[in-house]
Design an enzyme around this catalytic site. Structure first.
Site, PDB file in Angstrom:
ATOM      1  CE  LYS A 281      19.358  66.229 -29.888  1.00  0.00           C
ATOM      2  NZ  LYS A 281      19.588  67.667 -30.021  1.00  0.00           N
ATOM      3  NE  ARG A 355      12.519  74.954 -26.299  1.00  0.00           N
ATOM      4  CZ  ARG A 355      13.279  75.772 -27.021  1.00  0.00           C
ATOM      5  NH1 ARG A 355      12.780  76.878 -27.537  1.00  0.00           N
ATOM      6  NH2 ARG A 355      14.552  75.487 -27.214  1.00  0.00           N
TER       7      ARG A 355
HETATM    8  N1  BES Z   1      18.993  68.307 -25.401  1.00  0.00           N
HETATM    9  C1  BES Z   1      19.115  69.276 -26.418  1.00  0.00           C
HETATM   10  C2  BES Z   1      20.099  70.396 -26.062  1.00  0.00           C
HETATM   11  C3  BES Z   1      21.546  70.030 -25.915  1.00  0.00           C
HETATM   12  C4  BES Z   1      22.408  70.168 -26.994  1.00  0.00           C
HETATM   13  C5  BES Z   1      22.052  69.613 -24.721  1.00  0.00           C
HETATM   14  C6  BES Z   1      23.739  69.872 -26.858  1.00  0.00           C
HETATM   15  C7  BES Z   1      23.387  69.303 -24.584  1.00  0.00           C
HETATM   16  C8  BES Z   1      24.241  69.440 -25.643  1.00  0.00           C
HETATM   17  C9  BES Z   1      17.767  69.925 -26.688  1.00  0.00           C
HETATM   18  O1  BES Z   1      16.673  69.105 -26.531  1.00  0.00           O
HETATM   19  C10 BES Z   1      17.762  70.379 -28.103  1.00  0.00           C
HETATM   20  O2  BES Z   1      17.837  69.544 -28.953  1.00  0.00           O
HETATM   21  N2  BES Z   1      17.692  71.680 -28.314  1.00  0.00           N
HETATM   22  C11 BES Z   1      17.699  72.224 -29.632  1.00  0.00           C
HETATM   23  C12 BES Z   1      16.674  73.343 -29.658  1.00  0.00           C
HETATM   24  C13 BES Z   1      16.455  73.890 -31.030  1.00  0.00           C
HETATM   25  C14 BES Z   1      15.768  72.878 -31.903  1.00  0.00           C
HETATM   26  C15 BES Z   1      15.618  75.138 -30.908  1.00  0.00           C
HETATM   27  C16 BES Z   1      19.098  72.761 -29.907  1.00  0.00           C
HETATM   28  O3  BES Z   1      19.710  73.298 -28.999  1.00  0.00           O
HETATM   29  O4  BES Z   1      19.563  72.586 -31.008  1.00  0.00           O
HETATM   30 MG    MG Z   2      16.159  68.073 -28.278  1.00  0.00          MG
END
Ligand code: BES
Ligand code: MG
Ligand code: ZN
Length: 503
Positions: A281, A355
């Site tokens: 990230k 997921r």
């Molecule tokens: N934990 C994150 C989602 C999230 C983002 C929760 C912001 C709370 C605040 C999750 O694991 C994630 O990183 N999801 C990605 C999925 C994507 C790579 C398809 C996302 O939402 O960017």
């Molecule tokens: Mg994630």
């Protein structure tokens, strides 16, 4: 802080301060009895335009010996037309926050005007009473564990809620008790969420949940890495592979031996820190991802309250716990993994890890042959884009219980908003090299995540709640802090307590 009920006459109350609330609507007609007690003082305050009942407005005055309590706070509730069930929660929270600034230990809030509003607006007075208590208790919360105490800080110790003898009903006392239990669990969920990743990791969190379970007599099993391997939980194993800390799979079983009760499985995403893994990230706000175990926190604390309330249900809590890190043995984009139900997944993005661990947990849930599976997960940023911080995304295959959750969401103001699971969305997560792909491209990210999960629940009724926006708040509200909100505990408990009622 303790919240207590009183039915004494207002003149007899000995407290540090008495709070009288007033709507702006028809203010001058409402003041008579209290105005008489204070020999016309309230009328004077109104005539001099120091108080009009505007929302959040307050005026501090003294009873000059006419009451046993010297300080009196008039507090505005705004217009009757705009007053809703959540206004009880908000206004009681505002009162507490106002009083905290006055460095006072004991307060008494007169409920006369609140009950009047219930009659005028046809709001159930027990729902209103619940909301008032929630506002009082939840507004007090601050994550203080790592703050050194400031000298001279005064903590609110007692809040008396004043009812007339005529209005008193035993149900108020019961609600006070149950709402205290529920709010205690909300606060615990907030504490777990807000705890940093250096404190809460899969090992320490599983031990914490075990300790919690012992205190309430709920059977809890912790699966370690070897057990998780034996169960072939490829999702959970691969997500944790890049971390030095091994995964855990926590199973809480409440009323497990009571087969007469309906079985409901609650599944909570427990990523104790989500760096994104190899699909790292950006560093901005990455710290928020210490709260990526909020789903698991809600599941554990909801079961805590359910057990204390002795709910007549068989409730199973499943918490897959892992840290998503980019270590040398981490999961890589392009890898193909196998979930415990045998399905294979092409990993396109290691940041779509929630997921993967939920897939194993949802499949495990089907072993209980439940009446309903509900999962809660801070699953997608896309859900935050769609709904912001004011509603969680709800999706699933059980239409009736989705409607019931919407009703619970309105009552608790932990609102949910339904997104569709049309068949066409399944196209987006097809892979050329595996049964599924773990990301679905740019559009409808909250939905494609749910479509992915749907592959692991077999034919069992299932509801997914994406709490990414509602669990992690950018700023405080009247009764929620910035950071971990504990969203979901009140929603689920309202839903579970109404399980046997018709829609
Ligand atoms: N934990 C994150 C989602 C999230 C983002 C929760 C912001 C709370 C605040 C999750 O694991 C994630 O990183 N999801 C990605 C999925 C994507 C790579 C398809 C996302 O939402 O960017
Ligand atoms: Mg994630
Ligand atoms: Zn995540």
């Amino acid at each position: 802080m303790k919240v207590l009920l009183k039915t004494d006459k207002i003149q007899e109350i000995k407290s540090d301060i008495i709070v009288k609330t007033y709507l702006k609507t028809n203010l001058s007609e409402k003041i008579s009895s209290f105005n008489d007690l204070l020999s016309g003082k309230i009328e004077k305050v109104i005539n001099l335009k120091d108080f009009s009942g505007e929302e959040k407005q307050f005026f501090l005055t003294y009873s000059d010996g006419l009451l046993k309590t010297e300080k009196v706070l008039l507090f505005g509730l705004g217009e009757l037309d705009e007053f809703t069930l959540n206004s009880f929660r908000k206004s009681s929270a505002q009162i507490i926050k106002t009083i905290q600034k006055l460095k006072i230990e004991k307060i008494c809030i007169d409920l006369t005007e609140y009950l009047e509003i219930c009659s005028l607006k046809n709001i159930d007075r027990f729902d209103a009473f619940t909301a008032i208590i929630e506002g009082i208790i939840l507004s007090q919360y601050k994550y203080k564990k790592y703050l050194n105490p400031k000298p001279g800080e005064v903590e609110l110790k007692e809040v008396f809620l004043l009812l007339s003898k005529d209005d008193y009903n035993i149900k108020f006392a019961q609600i006070l008790k149950s709402t205290n239990i529920i709010c205690e669990s909300v606060i615990k969920a907030r504490d777990y969420s807000n705890a940093p990743g250096c404190e809460i990791n899969p090992i320490s969190f599983s031990e914490e949940v075990k300790k919690l379970s012992k205190s309430i007599g709920v059977k809890t099993t912790i699966l370690k890495k070897k057990d998780i391997e034996a169960k072939k939980m490829g999702g959970l194993l691969s997500v944790s592979a890049g971390s030095n800390i091994p995964p855990r799979f926590v199973i809480m079983e409440y009323n497990i031996d009571n087969l007469d009760y309906d079985t409901i499985v609650l599944v909570g995403k427990g990523i104790t820190f989500d760096s994104g893994g190899i699909s790292l990230k950006p560093s901005q706000n990455m710290g928020e991802m210490k709260m990526d175990m909020s789903g698991a926190a809600v599941v554990a604390t909801t079961i805590e309250a359910a057990a204390k309330l002795k709910l007549p249900l068989r409730i199973i809590g499943l918490m897959p716990l892992a840290e998503n890190m980019p270590g040398g043995s981490a999961l890589k984009p392009g890898d193909i993994i196998r979930i415990s139900n045998g399905k294979t997944v092409e990993v396109d993005n290691t940041d779509a890890e929630g997921r993967l661990i939920l897939a194993d947990a949802l499949y495990y849930a089907t072993k209980y042959k439940p009446k309903l599976i509900i999962d809660l997960a801070t699953l997608t940023g896309a859900c935050v884009v769609a709904l912001g911080h004011f509603a969680a995304g709800i999706m699933g295959t059980d239409k009736i219980n989705i409607e019931k959750l919407k009703t619970s969401g309105e009552r608790t103001y932990e609102r949910v908003w339904e997104l569709p699971l049309f068949d066409e969305y399944a196209e987006l997560i097809k892979s050329d090299v595996a049964d599924l792909k773990n990301v679905g491209g740019r559009w409808a990210g909250a939905i494609t995540a749910a479509m992915f999960l749907k592959n692991f629940v077999e034919e069992y009724p299932w509801i997914h709640i994406d709490i990414a926006g509602t669990s992690i708040l950018e700023k405080e509200t009247d009764y929620e802090p910035k950071g971990g909100s504990g969203y979901g505990v009140r929603l689920l408990l309202d839903f579970l307590r109404n399980w046997n009622n018709k829609l």
